[in-house]
Design a protein around this motif. Structure first.
Motif, PDB file in Angstrom:
ATOM      1  N   ILE A  89      93.624  20.627   9.636  1.00  0.00           N
ATOM      2  CA  ILE A  89      94.941  20.343   9.058  1.00  0.00           C
ATOM      3  C   ILE A  89      94.788  19.290   7.962  1.00  0.00           C
ATOM      4  N   LEU A  90      95.152  19.694   6.739  1.00  0.00           N
ATOM      5  CA  LEU A  90      95.108  18.766   5.601  1.00  0.00           C
ATOM      6  C   LEU A  90      96.409  17.979   5.608  1.00  0.00           C
ATOM      7  N   SER A  91      96.338  16.735   6.051  1.00  0.00           N
ATOM      8  CA  SER A  91      97.555  15.920   6.121  1.00  0.00           C
ATOM      9  C   SER A  91      97.818  15.285   4.763  1.00  0.00           C
ATOM     10  N   PRO A  92      99.109  15.258   4.334  1.00  0.00           N
ATOM     11  CA  PRO A  92      99.399  14.495   3.116  1.00  0.00           C
ATOM     12  C   PRO A  92      99.050  13.029   3.345  1.00  0.00           C
ATOM     13  N   LEU A  93      98.544  12.358   2.324  1.00  0.00           N
ATOM     14  CA  LEU A  93      98.132  10.962   2.473  1.00  0.00           C
ATOM     15  C   LEU A  93      99.287  10.075   2.913  1.00  0.00           C
ATOM     16  N   GLY A 107     100.721  21.532  19.802  1.00  0.00           N
ATOM     17  CA  GLY A 107      99.479  20.764  19.713  1.00  0.00           C
ATOM     18  C   GLY A 107      99.317  19.840  20.917  1.00  0.00           C
ATOM     19  N   VAL A 108      98.128  19.829  21.493  1.00  0.00           N
ATOM     20  CA  VAL A 108      97.893  18.943  22.654  1.00  0.00           C
ATOM     21  C   VAL A 108      96.729  17.980  22.431  1.00  0.00           C
ATOM     22  N   GLY A 109      95.881  18.285  21.444  1.00  0.00           N
ATOM     23  CA  GLY A 109      94.732  17.414  21.214  1.00  0.00           C
ATOM     24  C   GLY A 109      94.276  17.519  19.771  1.00  0.00           C
ATOM     25  N   ALA A 110      93.804  16.409  19.228  1.00  0.00           N
ATOM     26  CA  ALA A 110      93.335  16.451  17.837  1.00  0.00           C
ATOM     27  C   ALA A 110      92.259  15.413  17.582  1.00  0.00           C
ATOM     28  N   ASN A 111      91.404  15.746  16.653  1.00  0.00           N
ATOM     29  CA  ASN A 111      90.485  14.761  16.094  1.00  0.00           C
ATOM     30  C   ASN A 111      91.086  14.252  14.794  1.00  0.00           C
ATOM     31  N   VAL A 112      90.701  13.031  14.450  1.00  0.00           N
ATOM     32  CA  VAL A 112      91.221  12.417  13.239  1.00  0.00           C
ATOM     33  C   VAL A 112      90.029  11.927  12.433  1.00  0.00           C
ATOM     34  N   THR A 113      89.991  12.305  11.162  1.00  0.00           N
ATOM     35  CA  THR A 113      88.898  11.834  10.326  1.00  0.00           C
ATOM     36  C   THR A 113      89.485  11.089   9.127  1.00  0.00           C
ATOM     37  N   LEU A 114      88.626  10.738   8.178  1.00  0.00           N
ATOM     38  CA  LEU A 114      89.047   9.906   7.043  1.00  0.00           C
ATOM     39  C   LEU A 114      90.234  10.517   6.312  1.00  0.00           C
ATOM     40  N   PRO A 115      91.175   9.739   5.859  1.00  0.00           N
ATOM     41  CA  PRO A 115      91.250   8.276   5.965  1.00  0.00           C
ATOM     42  C   PRO A 115      92.298   7.820   6.995  1.00  0.00           C
ATOM     43  N   PHE A 116      92.460   8.562   8.071  1.00  0.00           N
ATOM     44  CA  PHE A 116      93.618   8.344   8.946  1.00  0.00           C
ATOM     45  C   PHE A 116      93.321   7.654  10.279  1.00  0.00           C
ATOM     46  N   LEU A 156      96.123   3.398  24.436  1.00  0.00           N
ATOM     47  CA  LEU A 156      94.772   3.486  23.851  1.00  0.00           C
ATOM     48  C   LEU A 156      93.717   3.255  24.922  1.00  0.00           C
ATOM     49  N   SER A 157      92.573   3.870  24.778  1.00  0.00           N
ATOM     50  CA  SER A 157      91.427   3.509  25.617  1.00  0.00           C
ATOM     51  C   SER A 157      90.972   2.123  25.182  1.00  0.00           C
ATOM     52  N   GLU A 158      90.214   1.466  26.044  1.00  0.00           N
ATOM     53  CA  GLU A 158      89.773   0.125  25.697  1.00  0.00           C
ATOM     54  C   GLU A 158      88.873   0.142  24.457  1.00  0.00           C
ATOM     55  N   ARG A 159      88.006   1.149  24.401  1.00  0.00           N
ATOM     56  CA  ARG A 159      87.085   1.184  23.248  1.00  0.00           C
ATOM     57  C   ARG A 159      87.836   1.458  21.947  1.00  0.00           C
ATOM     58  N   ALA A 160      88.931   2.237  22.020  1.00  0.00           N
ATOM     59  CA  ALA A 160      89.719   2.477  20.805  1.00  0.00           C
ATOM     60  C   ALA A 160      90.449   1.209  20.390  1.00  0.00           C
ATOM     61  N   ARG A 161      90.946   0.468  21.398  1.00  0.00           N
ATOM     62  CA  ARG A 161      91.663  -0.765  21.089  1.00  0.00           C
ATOM     63  C   ARG A 161      90.753  -1.721  20.317  1.00  0.00           C
ATOM     64  N   HIS A 162      89.511  -1.883  20.776  1.00  0.00           N
ATOM     65  CA  HIS A 162      88.586  -2.791  20.094  1.00  0.00           C
ATOM     66  C   HIS A 162      88.143  -2.242  18.735  1.00  0.00           C
ATOM     67  N   ALA A 163      88.025  -0.938  18.658  1.00  0.00           N
ATOM     68  CA  ALA A 163      87.558  -0.332  17.413  1.00  0.00           C
ATOM     69  C   ALA A 163      88.610  -0.443  16.314  1.00  0.00           C
ATOM     70  N   GLY A 164      89.880  -0.551  16.698  1.00  0.00           N
ATOM     71  CA  GLY A 164      90.948  -0.597  15.693  1.00  0.00           C
ATOM     72  C   GLY A 164      91.124   0.735  14.994  1.00  0.00           C
ATOM     73  N   ALA A 165      90.579   1.776  15.580  1.00  0.00           N
ATOM     74  CA  ALA A 165      90.612   3.100  14.961  1.00  0.00           C
ATOM     75  C   ALA A 165      90.551   4.157  16.057  1.00  0.00           C
ATOM     76  N   VAL A 166      91.212   5.273  15.802  1.00  0.00           N
ATOM     77  CA  VAL A 166      91.254   6.369  16.778  1.00  0.00           C
ATOM     78  C   VAL A 166      90.735   7.644  16.110  1.00  0.00           C
TER      79      VAL A 166
END
Ligand code: ATR
Length: 267
Positions: A35-39, A54-63, A74-84
């Motif tokens: 899915i090409l999301s508008p910026l 939709g029930v699950g998705a991956n997110v790549t740059l720049p979102f 959030l999972s703990e590792r996502a919370r520390h990463a500041g990114a999902v």
């Protein structure tokens, strides 16, 4: 049940074929789209995906940072990463995880069988990609981690953010790097357009292993080989391992990754 990867651009993403290959291991097929999301409207784009099954998705740059803000929990590792990088609809709420770090660690430690414990590690770059992987990397208890970045301040900020985990973490610029290191991990996105920062040759010795979080024959890996690195590997395994973690979260079983890495390597 619909799955997807959100990005901009997203046409290059190999996630659909990876997730199809995982599902095929049990003779299943899944609906996994790019899915090409508008910026300017990532949130709206995710909302319509969820409204449409939709029930699950991956997110790549720049979102990845925006995805972090969008989640109900959030999972703990996502919370520390500041990114999902992984979204999952759970009981009507949006849960966010970050599987990039565990993907990197699994590829280096289990697939490549390179040691991480007690190693002197140099990370090149201090952007979102590095913040996403630092937690799981430090959990492997290397001897120390140095983060080097064009903007030294960002590397220093990251080193402070991840201090106090039992592993010394330092941050600075590319100059004054004293080597050689046991392991160098490249996360400078400049590699994507074929350029690379000037690096001192002394960081690579005959025992140094070099890993690029980008996949393909990257400028950094070519440079590392010219310097006589002991081993060099690209990020294809990381890509597939992070996908396997997302897949396990959504489907409740972990696919075999070795066969998928081998198949994608051929293409
Ligand atoms: P990512 O999610 O890939 O980490 P990012 O957060 O935009 O993306 O971070 C990009 C990283 O690549 C940063 O470390 C950036 O360095 P700066 O913090 O100094 O901007 C680095 N980078 C990008 N282009 C670069 C270049 N031409 N030379 C050196 N480093 C570069």
């Amino acid at each position: 049940m619909r799955f997807a990867v959100f990005g901009n651009p997203v046409a290059h993403s190999r996630s659909p074929e990876i997730h199809q290959a995982f599902a095929a291991q049990r003779g299943e097929q899944i609906d996994y789209q790019r899915i090409l999301s508008p910026l300017e409207d990532f949130a709206g784009c995710v909302k319509s995906f969820l409204a449409d099954g939709g029930v699950g998705a991956n997110v790549t740059l720049p979102f990845k940072e925006q995805a972090w803000q969008l989640c109900d929990s959030l999972s703990e590792r996502a919370r520390h990463a500041g990114a999902v990088n992984t979204l999952a609809l759970q009981g009507g709420k949006l849960f966010g995880d970050n599987t990039d770090g565990v993907g990197l660690v699994t590829d280096i430690r289990d697939n490549l069988r390179w040691p991480l414990r007690d190693q002197h590690i140099l990370i090149l770059g201090a952007g979102g990609a590095v913040r996403g992987v630092l937690g799981p990397l430090l959990a492997e208890q290397p001897a120390q981690v140095r983060i080097a970045n064009r903007t030294a301040e960002k590397a220093r900020d990251l080193s402070l953010m991840f201090a106090g985990r039992g592993v010394p973490v330092f941050g600075g610029g590319f100059d004054k790097l004293a080597g050689p290191y046991d392991l160098i991990i490249n996360a400078v996105s400049a590699g994507l357009d074929g350029s690379m920062p000037e690096l001192p040759a002394s960081i690579v010795g005959r025992q140094t292993r070099c890993y690029d979080m980008i996949y393909g024959d990257t400028p950094f890996l070519r440079w590392a080989k010219q310097q006589g690195a002991a081993a060099a590997a690209d990020g294809l395994g990381m890509l597939i391992e992070q996908a396997a973690e997302s897949f396990a979260l959504w489907h409740g079983w972990r696919p075999d990754t070795a066969s998928v890495i081998a198949d994608l390597r051929k293409t």
